[in-house]
Design an enzyme around this catalytic site. Structure first.
Site, short mmCIF file in Angstrom:
data_model
loop_
_atom_site.label_atom_id
_atom_site.label_comp_id
_atom_site.label_asym_id
_atom_site.label_seq_id
_atom_site.Cartn_x
_atom_site.Cartn_y
_atom_site.Cartn_z
N HIS A 1 -7.13 19.88 -25.41
CA HIS A 1 -6.92 20.72 -26.30
C HIS A 1 -8.28 21.64 -25.85
O HIS A 1 -8.10 23.06 -26.17
CB HIS A 1 -7.78 20.37 -27.43
CG HIS A 1 -9.00 19.77 -28.00
ND1 HIS A 1 -9.39 18.22 -27.61
CD2 HIS A 1 -9.86 20.62 -28.73
CE1 HIS A 1 -10.11 18.73 -28.12
NE2 HIS A 1 -10.66 19.39 -28.75
N ASP B 1 -5.55 13.09 -24.32
CA ASP B 1 -6.40 14.65 -24.89
C ASP B 1 -7.36 14.28 -23.73
O ASP B 1 -9.05 14.38 -24.09
CB ASP B 1 -6.74 14.03 -26.29
CG ASP B 1 -7.25 15.44 -26.71
OD1 ASP B 1 -7.25 16.69 -25.92
OD2 ASP B 1 -8.76 15.67 -27.84
N SER C 1 -16.71 19.18 -28.22
CA SER C 1 -15.40 18.30 -27.49
C SER C 1 -15.29 18.06 -26.06
O SER C 1 -15.66 19.40 -25.45
CB SER C 1 -14.52 18.92 -28.26
OG SER C 1 -13.80 19.00 -29.25
#
Length: 354
Positions: free
Chosen positions: A89, A119, A197
């Site tokens: 993402h 992911d 992230s």
């Protein structure tokens, strides 16, 4: 001040907040009489920080001079060939990606492979002056709640930020793209804020044990509940992405109902919601919910001879067997139990037409 034409230049033009002092921070810590845990934390950061990078990407179709249209996060060096691991993402939907190394050098990166189901994304540095050392890779199969954790990333664009905590829980479930759940997710209270992230989660030996991927917070800031993709999944997925640009998604063409459905119906097992036509599950004769007849169809009660009480009992066995293997399903239909062995296929590819 003249604004740079490239939005990526804007995103990556700020100087590093700190350099790398000499003598080493660890040597200074010894002279200062710091606690053993402080010395260990400093040593972990000194070893790992050079391998952690900042990632900035321009969204497809965005104006190149618009700074607020940059999306980004963190990542880390995977191998000596300059592959960088991050979250799917973080880079999905971007047309141009730049990476800022701990030295301050900004280089272009190309996407090697994306795995939205997990992911995970793999990038590769394009013509860097020097490739930083890869992080040592640990394992996540033997982690224990209470172990120390260390996260390095670029929260809010503040590169080379270290946070620490413990493993708060294991075997959490996390929704990812395409309606699939990632299992065995690590929960930590080490602060993971937006921008972190894709960064590494390390153990007390400085080994990679997970990839930070999400936080649970109504405000959007860290509330002590962060999640990381376990490194055992990363170690399986990343080599596939490097070799093939994609990773197979093991399945049999069976869509389970939400666990809440089984709870409401008082059913013990996994309710089969739908069967994909022409799939291995369809050829094996499995049946899903019949809305017209008002029947719930088959209920999976065991997988590979082990009780199946949660969907993860089924998906974990799929992951273990992998594409090309076979999975034994025991299901209940009309108060009778049946067993069938079903081949596992790559459900990311469409089934052959007949």
């Amino acid at each position: 001040m003249k604004i740079p034409r490239s939005a990526l230049a804007v995103a990556l033009s700020a100087p590093l907040l700190s350099g790398w002092p000499e003598p080493s921070v660890a040597q200074q810590a010894e002279r200062l009489g710091l606690l053993d845990i402080e010395r260990r934390t400093i040593a972990i950061f000194e070893r790992a920080a050079p391998s952690v990078v900042q990632i900035a990407g321009r969204r497809t179709g965005d104006n190149q001079t618009s700074e607020n249209r940059i999306q980004g996060g963190s990542g880390f060096i995977w191998d000596a060939q300059g592959h960088v691991v991050t979250n799917d993402h973080v880079v999905r939907g971007t047309s141009v990606i730049a990476i800022r190394l701990s030295t301050g050098e900004a280089v272009r990166a190309q996407v090697i492979g994306l795995a939205p189901t997990y992911d995970i994304a793999v990038l590769r540095l394009v013509n860097p002056k020097e490739i930083p050392p890869p992080l040592p890779v640990g394992t996540s199969s033997d982690l224990k709640v209470g172990q120390l954790t260390f996260a390095i990333g670029t929260p809010y664009g503040l590169e080379q930020s270290l946070t620490s905590g413990v493993i708060s829980a294991l075997k959490r479930r996390l929704p990812t793209a395409r309606g699939r759940e990632l299992t065995n997710v690590i929960q930590t209270d080490a602060a993971i804020n937006p921008g972190s992230s894709g960064g590494p989660l390390l153990d007390s030996s400085g080994r990679l044990i997970g990839v930070n991927t999400a936080i649970y917070s109504p405000s959007g800031a860290s509330a002590g509940v962060g999640f990381a993709i376990p490194v055992d999944v990363v170690s399986r997925v990343v080599p596939e992405l490097i070799r093939h640009g994609r990773v197979p998604t093991p399945g049999i063409g069976l869509i389970p109902a939400a666990e809440s459905v089984a709870t409401r119906l008082g059913v013990k097992g996994i309710v089969v919601w739908r069967i994909v036509p022409n799939s291995p599950a369809a050829r094996a004769g499995l049946k899903g919910v019949n809305a017209e007849a008002g029947t719930i169809g088959d209920v999976i009660v065991s997988v590979a001879g082990k009780p199946a009480l949660r969907i993860t009992d089924y998906t974990e066995e799929l992951e273990r067997v992998g594409v090309g293997g076979k999975i034994e399903i025991t299901y209940r239909r009309d108060d009778k139990e049946y067993s069938v062995e079903v081949p596992v296929v790559d459900t990311a590819r469409p089934p052959p037409q007949r």
